[in-house]
Write an enzyme that holds these catalytic residues in place. Structure first.
Site, short mmCIF file in Angstrom:
data_model
loop_
_atom_site.label_atom_id
_atom_site.label_comp_id
_atom_site.label_asym_id
_atom_site.label_seq_id
_atom_site.Cartn_x
_atom_site.Cartn_y
_atom_site.Cartn_z
N ASP A 179 0.86 -1.20 0.00
CA ASP A 179 0.00 0.00 0.00
C ASP A 179 0.89 1.23 0.00
O ASP A 179 2.13 1.13 0.06
CB ASP A 179 -0.93 0.00 1.23
CG ASP A 179 -2.24 0.76 0.99
OD1 ASP A 179 -2.18 1.99 0.82
OD2 ASP A 179 -3.29 0.13 0.95
N ASP A 187 3.82 1.87 -4.76
CA ASP A 187 2.80 2.45 -5.64
C ASP A 187 2.55 1.45 -6.77
O ASP A 187 3.44 1.19 -7.59
CB ASP A 187 3.32 3.78 -6.20
CG ASP A 187 2.32 4.45 -7.14
OD1 ASP A 187 1.34 3.78 -7.56
OD2 ASP A 187 2.52 5.63 -7.46
N VAL A 188 1.34 0.91 -6.83
CA VAL A 188 1.06 -0.17 -7.78
C VAL A 188 1.08 0.28 -9.24
O VAL A 188 1.05 -0.56 -10.14
CB VAL A 188 -0.29 -0.86 -7.48
CG1 VAL A 188 -0.24 -1.57 -6.13
CG2 VAL A 188 -1.46 0.12 -7.56
N TYR A 236 -13.66 5.15 -13.48
CA TYR A 236 -13.70 4.03 -12.53
C TYR A 236 -14.44 2.86 -13.16
O TYR A 236 -13.96 1.72 -13.15
CB TYR A 236 -14.39 4.51 -11.25
CG TYR A 236 -14.53 3.47 -10.16
CD1 TYR A 236 -13.46 3.13 -9.34
CD2 TYR A 236 -15.75 2.83 -9.94
CE1 TYR A 236 -13.59 2.19 -8.33
CE2 TYR A 236 -15.89 1.89 -8.92
CZ TYR A 236 -14.81 1.57 -8.12
OH TYR A 236 -14.94 0.65 -7.13
N LYS A 248 -13.00 -0.78 -14.17
CA LYS A 248 -13.53 -1.99 -13.51
C LYS A 248 -14.11 -2.95 -14.54
O LYS A 248 -13.99 -4.17 -14.41
CB LYS A 248 -14.59 -1.60 -12.47
CG LYS A 248 -14.02 -0.84 -11.27
CD LYS A 248 -13.00 -1.67 -10.51
CE LYS A 248 -12.60 -1.04 -9.19
NZ LYS A 248 -11.59 -1.82 -8.47
N THR A 257 -16.36 0.63 3.92
CA THR A 257 -14.92 0.86 4.10
C THR A 257 -14.69 2.37 4.05
O THR A 257 -15.65 3.14 3.90
CB THR A 257 -14.10 0.23 2.95
OG1 THR A 257 -14.41 0.94 1.75
CG2 THR A 257 -14.42 -1.26 2.76
N1 LIG Z 1 -16.09 -0.34 -0.65
C1 LIG Z 1 -16.93 -0.51 -1.66
O1 LIG Z 1 -18.12 -0.21 -1.53
C2 LIG Z 1 -16.44 -1.09 -2.96
C3 LIG Z 1 -17.39 -1.38 -3.94
C4 LIG Z 1 -16.97 -1.93 -5.14
C5 LIG Z 1 -15.63 -2.16 -5.36
N2 LIG Z 1 -14.73 -1.85 -4.38
C6 LIG Z 1 -13.32 -2.11 -4.69
O2 LIG Z 1 -12.70 -2.76 -3.61
C7 LIG Z 1 -11.31 -2.43 -3.60
C8 LIG Z 1 -10.89 -2.01 -2.21
O3 LIG Z 1 -11.61 -0.86 -1.87
P1 LIG Z 1 -11.93 -0.44 -0.35
O4 LIG Z 1 -13.35 -0.07 -0.31
O5 LIG Z 1 -11.39 -1.48 0.56
O6 LIG Z 1 -11.10 0.91 -0.27
P2 LIG Z 1 -10.02 1.48 0.76
O7 LIG Z 1 -9.92 2.93 0.45
O8 LIG Z 1 -10.33 1.05 2.15
O9 LIG Z 1 -8.67 0.74 0.31
C9 LIG Z 1 -8.01 1.06 -0.88
C10 LIG Z 1 -6.53 1.05 -0.59
O10 LIG Z 1 -5.80 1.22 -1.83
C11 LIG Z 1 -4.64 1.97 -1.52
N3 LIG Z 1 -4.07 2.58 -2.74
C12 LIG Z 1 -4.61 3.58 -3.48
N4 LIG Z 1 -3.77 3.89 -4.49
C13 LIG Z 1 -2.69 3.06 -4.38
C14 LIG Z 1 -1.50 2.92 -5.13
N5 LIG Z 1 -1.25 3.68 -6.21
N6 LIG Z 1 -0.60 1.98 -4.75
C15 LIG Z 1 -0.84 1.20 -3.66
N7 LIG Z 1 -1.96 1.30 -2.91
C16 LIG Z 1 -2.88 2.24 -3.27
C17 LIG Z 1 -5.13 3.01 -0.53
O11 LIG Z 1 -4.06 3.60 0.21
C18 LIG Z 1 -6.07 2.19 0.34
O12 LIG Z 1 -5.43 1.66 1.48
C19 LIG Z 1 -11.12 -1.36 -4.67
O13 LIG Z 1 -10.63 -1.98 -5.85
C20 LIG Z 1 -12.52 -0.83 -4.91
O14 LIG Z 1 -12.71 -0.32 -6.19
C21 LIG Z 1 -15.09 -1.32 -3.18
#
Ligand SMILES: NC(=O)c1ccc[n+]([C@@H]2O[C@H](COP(=O)([O-])OP(=O)(O)OC[C@H]3O[C@@H](n4cnc5c(N)ncnc54)[C@H](O)[C@@H]3O)[C@@H](O)[C@H]2O)c1
Length: 255
Positions: A42, A68-69, A159, A163, A193
């Site tokens: 992360d 950074d991914v 987004y 996706k 989250t």
């Molecule tokens: N929470 C929801 O409702 C939801 C719904 C659909 C899809 N998602 C997907 O689930 C996944 C996780 O989301 P979440 O809700 O847990 O969010 P979150 O914000 O809790 O976690 C996302 C993490 O990604 C990290 N990140 C961002 N850019 C980065 C980079 N360049 N390099 C490394 N790390 C990086 C952030 O620091 C963060 O810790 C995502 O792909 C999101 O699109 C979430």
């Protein structure tokens, strides 16, 4: 760590991106609870280190790596680190994301590119760096997509495009690297989250009403699906998309 009697990842190594919070952290905890040595990647160092420390304190194996991914060099370093320190990779969960909520005509070029880089390009970079180790271990790649890949919501053009593309990428990679690597995609719906910090109470209530489950999901409920797809329980599942949304994408609200 999660309470589970399963040890499906005993002796296995798993790398998870976006693992400092939310779904990534829940997946890290779940896979570690099932025996995996976890590499949590992360940008949020404090939170990421906390996740690794919690897992270790609970008796699991985890380390946090800043990365950074979107950077090819970072992926090369990660592949080198995993090969040298763990000797194998069995599970890769590509889960980090970025979103800028704006209509398409207001997005800047940088905002478009940035969102596609974190969500889509990073998943390709991950495969480029780890295809060898994952096929050697007959491992599994899980991509986090979203229900936004299936239906439109205002303000999410880049987004949703990223996706949606992840589903196509997942199917492509499943064919390209099968049978030595399985590739599947998980599509979360509304999961509580940090991603929901920007949504007010009314917005949350509206999303709850749009689900069959009548509640937001938990990160642990998505982590359970990721763990299933990554495990030998899913040994005949590849190129698949698993929706984890409490019925959000199938409900038709009646007036
Ligand atoms: N929470 C929801 O409702 C939801 C719904 C659909 C899809 N998602 C997907 O689930 C996944 C996780 O989301 P979440 O809700 O847990 O969010 P979150 O914000 O809790 O976690 C996302 C993490 O990604 C990290 N990140 C961002 N850019 C980065 C980079 N360049 N390099 C490394 N790390 C990086 C952030 O620091 C963060 O810790 C995502 O792909 C999101 O699109 C979430």
């Amino acid at each position: 760590m999660n309470e589970t009697s399963c040890r499906r990842f005993q002796g296995r190594v798993a790398l998870i991106t976006g693992a400092a919070g939310g779904i990534g952290a829940a997946t890290a905890r779940r896979l570690a609870a099932e025996g995996a040595a976890v590499i949590a990647v992360d940008l949020a160092d404090e939170a990421g280190q906390r996740v690794a420390d919690e897992i270790t304190r609970a008796g699991g194996r985890a380390e946090y790596r800043h990365g950074d991914v979107t950077s090819a060099a970072v992926w090369d370093e990660l592949a080198d680190h995993v090969a040298r320190h763990h000797g194998r990779l069995d599970v890769l969960h590509s889960n980090a994301y970025a979103v800028v909520v704006k209509p398409a005509h207001e997005l800047t070029e940088g905002e478009w590119d940035g969102q596609l880089a974190v969500t889509l390009k990073a998943s390709w970079l991950a495969v480029r760096a780890f295809a060898g180790q994952l096929t050697d271990s007959e491992g599994s790649l899980v991509l986090t997509s979203s229900v936004h890949a299936l239906v439109g919501l205002p303000g999410h053009p880049a987004y949703a495009a990223a996706k949606g593309a992840l589903g196509a990428l997942g199917r492509q990679l499943a064919v390209e690297y099968g049978p030595r690597m399985r590739v599947n995609t998980v599509l979360p719906g509304p999961i509580l989250t940090a991603a929901w910090d920007r949504v007010d109470e009314a917005g949350r209530a509206a999303s709850v009403a749009e689900t069959v489950a009548k509640r937001l999901g938990t990160p642990e409920e998505v982590a359970a699906a990721v763990a299933f797809l990554a495990s030998s329980d899913a040994s005949y599942i590849t190129g698949a998309s698993l929706v984890v949304d409490g019925g959000w994408s199938v409900v038709k609200a009646s007036a």
